[in-house]
Design a protein around this motif. Structure first.
Motif, PDB file in Angstrom:
ATOM      1  N   LEU A   1       0.845  -1.327   0.254  1.00 55.25           N
ATOM      2  CA  LEU A   1       0.021  -0.222  -0.198  1.00 55.25           C
ATOM      3  C   LEU A   1       0.581   1.507  -0.231  1.00 55.25           C
ATOM      4  CD1 LEU A   1      -2.690  -1.032   2.380  1.00 55.25           C
ATOM      5  CD2 LEU A   1      -3.178  -1.245   0.219  1.00 55.25           C
ATOM      6  N   PRO A   2       0.459   2.503  -0.239  1.00 57.79           N
ATOM      7  CA  PRO A   2       1.341   3.485  -0.194  1.00 57.79           C
ATOM      8  C   PRO A   2       1.430   4.211   1.015  1.00 57.79           C
ATOM      9  CG  PRO A   2      -0.578   4.189  -2.478  1.00 57.79           C
ATOM     10  CD  PRO A   2      -0.687   2.378  -1.259  1.00 57.79           C
ATOM     11  N   LEU A   3       2.190   4.570   1.383  1.00 54.71           N
ATOM     12  CA  LEU A   3       2.346   5.183   2.348  1.00 54.71           C
ATOM     13  C   LEU A   3       1.378   5.515   3.431  1.00 54.71           C
ATOM     14  CD1 LEU A   3       4.726   4.983   4.923  1.00 54.71           C
ATOM     15  CD2 LEU A   3       5.337   7.000   4.191  1.00 54.71           C
ATOM     16  N   ALA A   4       0.986   6.705   2.798  1.00 51.14           N
ATOM     17  CA  ALA A   4      -0.736   7.219   3.758  1.00 51.14           C
ATOM     18  C   ALA A   4      -1.138   6.513   4.042  1.00 51.14           C
ATOM     19  CB  ALA A   4      -0.755   8.839   2.878  1.00 51.14           C
ATOM     20  N   GLU A   5      -1.451   5.608   3.441  1.00 49.62           N
ATOM     21  CA  GLU A   5      -2.374   4.111   2.957  1.00 49.62           C
ATOM     22  C   GLU A   5      -2.069   3.491   3.874  1.00 49.62           C
ATOM     23  OE1 GLU A   5      -5.576   1.396   0.447  1.00 49.62           O
ATOM     24  OE2 GLU A   5      -3.801   3.024  -0.849  1.00 49.62           O
ATOM     25  N   ARG A   6      -1.263   3.292   3.948  1.00 48.40           N
ATOM     26  CA  ARG A   6      -0.439   2.078   5.176  1.00 48.40           C
ATOM     27  C   ARG A   6      -0.511   2.564   6.232  1.00 48.40           C
ATOM     28  NH1 ARG A   6       3.914   1.686   2.301  1.00 48.40           N
ATOM     29  NH2 ARG A   6       5.724   2.422   3.131  1.00 48.40           N
ATOM     30  N   THR A   7       0.147   3.728   6.325  1.00 46.69           N
ATOM     31  CA  THR A   7      -0.470   3.640   7.547  1.00 46.69           C
ATOM     32  C   THR A   7      -1.326   4.252   8.372  1.00 46.69           C
ATOM     33  OG1 THR A   7       0.331   6.078   7.081  1.00 46.69           O
ATOM     34  CG2 THR A   7       2.350   4.679   8.296  1.00 46.69           C
ATOM     35  N   ARG A   8      -2.524   5.193   7.672  1.00 55.17           N
ATOM     36  CA  ARG A   8      -3.766   4.654   8.059  1.00 55.17           C
ATOM     37  C   ARG A   8      -4.715   3.997   8.443  1.00 55.17           C
ATOM     38  NH1 ARG A   8      -5.504   7.405   4.182  1.00 55.17           N
ATOM     39  NH2 ARG A   8      -4.213   9.686   4.876  1.00 55.17           N
ATOM     40  N   ASP A   9      -4.423   2.820   7.880  1.00 53.93           N
ATOM     41  CA  ASP A   9      -4.821   1.538   7.364  1.00 53.93           C
ATOM     42  C   ASP A   9      -3.976   0.775   8.942  1.00 53.93           C
ATOM     43  OD1 ASP A   9      -6.505  -0.338   7.072  1.00 53.93           O
ATOM     44  OD2 ASP A   9      -5.321  -2.431   7.204  1.00 53.93           O
ATOM     45  N   ASN A  10      -2.776   0.527   9.457  1.00 54.49           N
ATOM     46  CA  ASN A  10      -2.451   0.244   9.749  1.00 54.49           C
ATOM     47  C   ASN A  10      -3.199   0.298  11.915  1.00 54.49           C
ATOM     48  OD1 ASN A  10      -0.638  -1.125   9.006  1.00 54.49           O
ATOM     49  ND2 ASN A  10       0.854  -0.605   8.595  1.00 54.49           N
ATOM     50  N   LEU A  11      -3.387   1.765  11.932  1.00 60.00           N
ATOM     51  CA  LEU A  11      -4.137   2.208  13.361  1.00 60.00           C
ATOM     52  C   LEU A  11      -5.364   2.291  13.101  1.00 60.00           C
ATOM     53  CD1 LEU A  11      -3.458   4.272  15.309  1.00 60.00           C
ATOM     54  CD2 LEU A  11      -4.266   6.153  14.008  1.00 60.00           C
ATOM     55  N   ALA A  12      -5.801   1.909  11.960  1.00 59.55           N
ATOM     56  CA  ALA A  12      -7.343   1.146  12.061  1.00 59.55           C
ATOM     57  C   ALA A  12      -7.591  -0.005  12.255  1.00 59.55           C
ATOM     58  CB  ALA A  12      -8.119   1.768  11.140  1.00 59.55           C
ATOM     59  N   TYR A  13      -6.773  -0.875  12.209  1.00 55.12           N
ATOM     60  CA  TYR A  13      -6.325  -2.150  12.219  1.00 55.12           C
ATOM     61  C   TYR A  13      -6.419  -2.611  13.875  1.00 55.12           C
ATOM     62  CZ  TYR A  13      -5.203  -7.559  12.053  1.00 55.12           C
ATOM     63  OH  TYR A  13      -4.533  -8.188  12.158  1.00 55.12           O
ATOM     64  N   LEU A  14      -4.858  -1.674  14.534  1.00 55.43           N
ATOM     65  CA  LEU A  14      -5.293  -2.180  15.963  1.00 55.43           C
ATOM     66  C   LEU A  14      -5.684  -1.638  17.057  1.00 55.43           C
ATOM     67  CD1 LEU A  14      -0.429  -0.608  15.690  1.00 55.43           C
ATOM     68  CD2 LEU A  14      -1.978  -3.173  16.113  1.00 55.43           C
ATOM     69  N   ARG A  15      -6.532  -0.582  16.489  1.00 56.84           N
ATOM     70  CA  ARG A  15      -7.114   0.027  17.453  1.00 56.84           C
ATOM     71  C   ARG A  15      -8.660  -0.959  17.373  1.00 56.84           C
ATOM     72  NH1 ARG A  15      -7.807   6.711  16.588  1.00 56.84           N
ATOM     73  NH2 ARG A  15      -6.184   7.059  18.315  1.00 56.84           N
ATOM     74  N   SER A  16      -8.930  -1.657  16.548  1.00 59.61           N
ATOM     75  CA  SER A  16      -9.677  -2.511  16.441  1.00 59.61           C
ATOM     76  C   SER A  16     -10.206  -4.097  17.423  1.00 59.61           C
ATOM     77  CB  SER A  16     -10.093  -3.083  14.741  1.00 59.61           C
ATOM     78  OG  SER A  16      -8.879  -4.194  14.068  1.00 59.61           O
ATOM     79  N   LEU A  17      -7.912  -3.967  17.024  1.00 57.16           N
ATOM     80  CA  LEU A  17      -7.939  -5.614  18.162  1.00 57.16           C
ATOM     81  C   LEU A  17      -7.506  -4.932  19.735  1.00 57.16           C
ATOM     82  CD1 LEU A  17      -4.950  -6.870  15.422  1.00 57.16           C
ATOM     83  CD2 LEU A  17      -7.244  -7.462  15.577  1.00 57.16           C
ATOM     84  N   ALA A  18      -7.226  -3.626  19.730  1.00 58.70           N
ATOM     85  CA  ALA A  18      -7.434  -3.525  20.760  1.00 58.70           C
ATOM     86  C   ALA A  18      -8.948  -2.961  21.894  1.00 58.70           C
ATOM     87  CB  ALA A  18      -6.557  -1.654  21.155  1.00 58.70           C
ATOM     88  N   GLY A  19      -9.828  -2.949  21.119  1.00 63.36           N
ATOM     89  CA  GLY A  19     -10.841  -2.676  21.517  1.00 63.36           C
ATOM     90  C   GLY A  19     -11.451  -1.506  21.677  1.00 63.36           C
TER      91      GLY A  19
END
Length: 279
Positions: A261-279
């Motif tokens: 993924l392009p950098l901005a999309e990659r960092t944005r998706d990573n944060l969304a993914y981690l927050r979904s896992l962290a609850g």
């Protein structure tokens, strides 16, 4: 838990751009890469990385680092330095710089396997870390040993041997789930319990093993390849759950070296993914 990005993984952004983009996406902090690097025609993770502060001019850069970081509303999850444990002059410098920034913790690099017999490397590094612990106490910061493949601290067990008996407020460990896919994996809960107070910081990335050809004997040759957080072999959800179960509530710093993924999309998706896992 709080989430940050290590800027080794944001090579296309300048420090100001990295701070602005990460803050706008909702990240809590940043871990700045500090090293003297080679130039490159195009920005890369390890050479020509625009989000890297040179070690050579670190002290004069500290006001600008702090202005950019605090000005964006970000905290420091730590400092991602590349100074070898045996380089005491520069270890002293990065400990002092970390204190000046109020960043709390800084990575100290462990020696690579094969540079000397393991017992010799271990004994020398243990002496270096004992010295670093004393200096870290003077500065009120923590030096960190990262679990990293190809070094004398590839696993939690190996890292604990290096730091055991030292003050965990002054020398502690970075647990890195991605590196452990390559070398050093131990059951996560057992590793966290083993490290106890030495578990001070967490790095998250992911890795996939892929077939790359055939060996002379006809068997399959494999190589580790950086993968997006959602696609690698490490179960990031189970990893965060294990961290919560042992009471870890500190920084989780992402260093995603995948490029799907392009950098901005990659960092944005990573944060969304981690927050979904962290609850």
């Amino acid at each position: 838990m709080r989430f940050s990005v290590f800027t080794a993984s944001t090579p296309e952004w300048t420090p100001a751009e990295a701070a602005h983009e990460l803050a706008a996406q909702g990240w809590d902090g940043v871990e700045w890469r500090v090293t003297d690097q080679e130039d490159a025609a195009r920005p890369g993770f390890w050479a020509g990385n625009r989000a890297t502060w040179p070690l050579e001019t670190l002290e004069e850069s500290l006001p600008e680092i702090d202005r950019i970081t605090r000005g964006a509303g970000l905290d420091y999850s730590g400092v991602g330095a590349y100074v070898p444990s045996a380089d005491r002059d520069n270890v002293e410098r990065v400990l002092a710089a970390t204190a000046t920034l109020g960043a709390g913790r800084v990575r100290i690099t462990m020696p690579k396997l094969g540079s000397a017999p393991y017992p010799e490397l271990f004994a020398k590094t243990r002496d270096d870390l004992a010295w670093a612990a004393e200096r870290a106490a003077t500065h009120g910061v923590t030096g960190l040993v990262e679990l990293h493949h190809g070094t004398i601290a590839a696993s939690a067990s190996a890292a604990l041997r290096l730091v055991d008996g030292l003050d965990p407020e002054r020398v502690a460990v970075i647990h890195d789930v991605g590196n452990l896919v390559i070398e050093g994996h131990e059951d996560h809960t057992a590793a966290f319990e083993l490290l106890g107070p030495y578990l001070a910081h967490v790095h998250v990335k992911n890795v996939a093993w892929r077939p790359v050809g055939t060996r002379p004997d006809g068997s399959t040759a494999w190589a580790a390849d950086w993968a997006p957080l959602r696609e690698g072999q490490a179960d990031i959800g189970a990893y965060l759950t294990a961290l919560r179960d042992v009471g870890y509530d500190g920084w989780v710093t992402v260093e995603d070296f995948s490029t799907a993924l392009p950098l901005a999309e990659r960092t944005r998706d990573n944060l969304a993914y981690l927050r979904s896992l962290a609850g």
